[in-house]
Design an enzyme around this catalytic site. Structure first.
Site, PDB file in Angstrom:
ATOM      1  CG  ASP A  76     -21.233  -1.181 -29.296  1.00  0.00           C
ATOM      2  OD1 ASP A  76     -20.034  -1.232 -28.983  1.00  0.00           O
ATOM      3  OD2 ASP A  76     -21.755  -1.920 -30.159  1.00  0.00           O
ATOM      4  CG  HIS A 229     -25.570  -1.307 -26.042  1.00  0.00           C
ATOM      5  ND1 HIS A 229     -25.638  -2.677 -26.123  1.00  0.00           N
ATOM      6  CD2 HIS A 229     -25.464  -0.845 -27.324  1.00  0.00           C
ATOM      7  CE1 HIS A 229     -25.596  -3.039 -27.405  1.00  0.00           C
ATOM      8  NE2 HIS A 229     -25.489  -1.958 -28.154  1.00  0.00           N
TER       9      HIS A 229
HETATM   10 ZN   LIG Z   1     -24.994   0.525 -31.419  1.00  0.00          ZN
END
Ligand SMILES: [Zn+2]
Length: 269
Positions: A76, A229
């Site tokens: 993400d 991430h």
């Molecule tokens: Zn996020």
């Protein structure tokens, strides 16, 4: 100036940059895959909003039908130089395909990187325009956050700022959902893509600790959709060791793709 006007203005300004990047943007030649000794990608799984409208045990009762020792890797908050290219290089080295949930603003700033992610065979979902909390704004603004994020990513990918996503996968920032936006996604055939396990890579910790935490959780869950991430340097740092762990412990990576014909982002018939 509202969000839509701002987006349209930015898209106009960025148009010339994209045209240049389409012709000069370097895509790294694909390493020959599958390749002996690598983790690899064991299978693809088609995911559509009719069969799987809302998935991921963090937020929903349902998740993907993964077998024991199968994982889906998702990243993400990108694209983000210099860490996203590091993550891409690690995935390429192990012949692994993942899914990236991109934020609209950085996608607009780094269209070449968006196209590179796609060209390397990964799926691209979206993660709103500015990564704001959709629960903390009026319904109409939350809808615009979703649409502007999709439009920015589509523009980066294909030069068309459409709100119909090529890959209809969406993830909420901070997993913060609202009933109205869940209904909107479902009505438009977009999967609300949650997660089954995570490494808390938004918290301060060393790459080594993050790796240990993720392995511990995976040992307990045995399978699942993993959220990481790519803008996090510690995640980029620990990823090679994590992929080696998966390979050495007989895990299998499943690549989630939309239902329907594959879209060729290189323009090659
Ligand atoms: Zn996020």
């Amino acid at each position: 100036m509202n969000g839509q006007q701002m987006l349209r203005g930015l898209l106009r300004l960025a148009g010339a940059a994209l045209l240049i990047s389409l012709f000069t943007g370097a895509t790294v030649p694909a390493a020959p895959c599958p390749r002996k000794g690598t983790l690899g990608t064991s299978r693809t799984l088609e995911v559509d909003a009719v069969s799987f409208p809302r998935i991921g045990l963090k937020s929903f009762p349902q998740t993907l039908p993964l077998r024991d020792h199968e994982v889906v890797l998702t990243f993400d908050d990108g694209p983000s130089p210099p860490t996203t290219p590091k993550v891409l290089a690690t995935l390429r080295k192990q012949c692994v395909r993942a899914t990236f949930f991109l934020i609209g603003q950085p996608a607009l700033e780094h269209p070449t990187m968006v196209r590179r992610i796609a060209a390397e065979g990964h799926s691209i979902g979206t993660h709103t325009w500015s990564h704001s909390d959709l629960q903390a704004m009026p319904r109409i603004d939350a809808f615009a956050e979703i649409d502007d994020g999709i439009a920015a990513v589509e523009w980066a990918l294909r030069g068309v700022a459409t709100t119909t996503p090529t890959t209809p996968f969406f993830r909420y920032p901070g997993f913060l959902m609202t009933p109205e936006t869940l209904d909107l996604l479902q009505s438009r055939g977009i999967v609300a893509f949650g997660a089954d396990l995570w490494a808390n890579d938004w918290d301060p910790q060393t790459p080594k600790h993050e790796l240990q935490l993720l392995i511990e959780r995976l040992k307990a869950a045995r399978k699942g959709i993993i959220v990481l991430h790519d803008p996090q340097a510690k995640t980029a740092a620990m990823l090679p060791a994590f992929l080696r762990y998966l390979r050495d412990n007989h895990y299998h990576v499943v690549h989630v793709v939309p239902t329907g014909p594959a879209v060729d982002f290189d323009g090659v018939p």
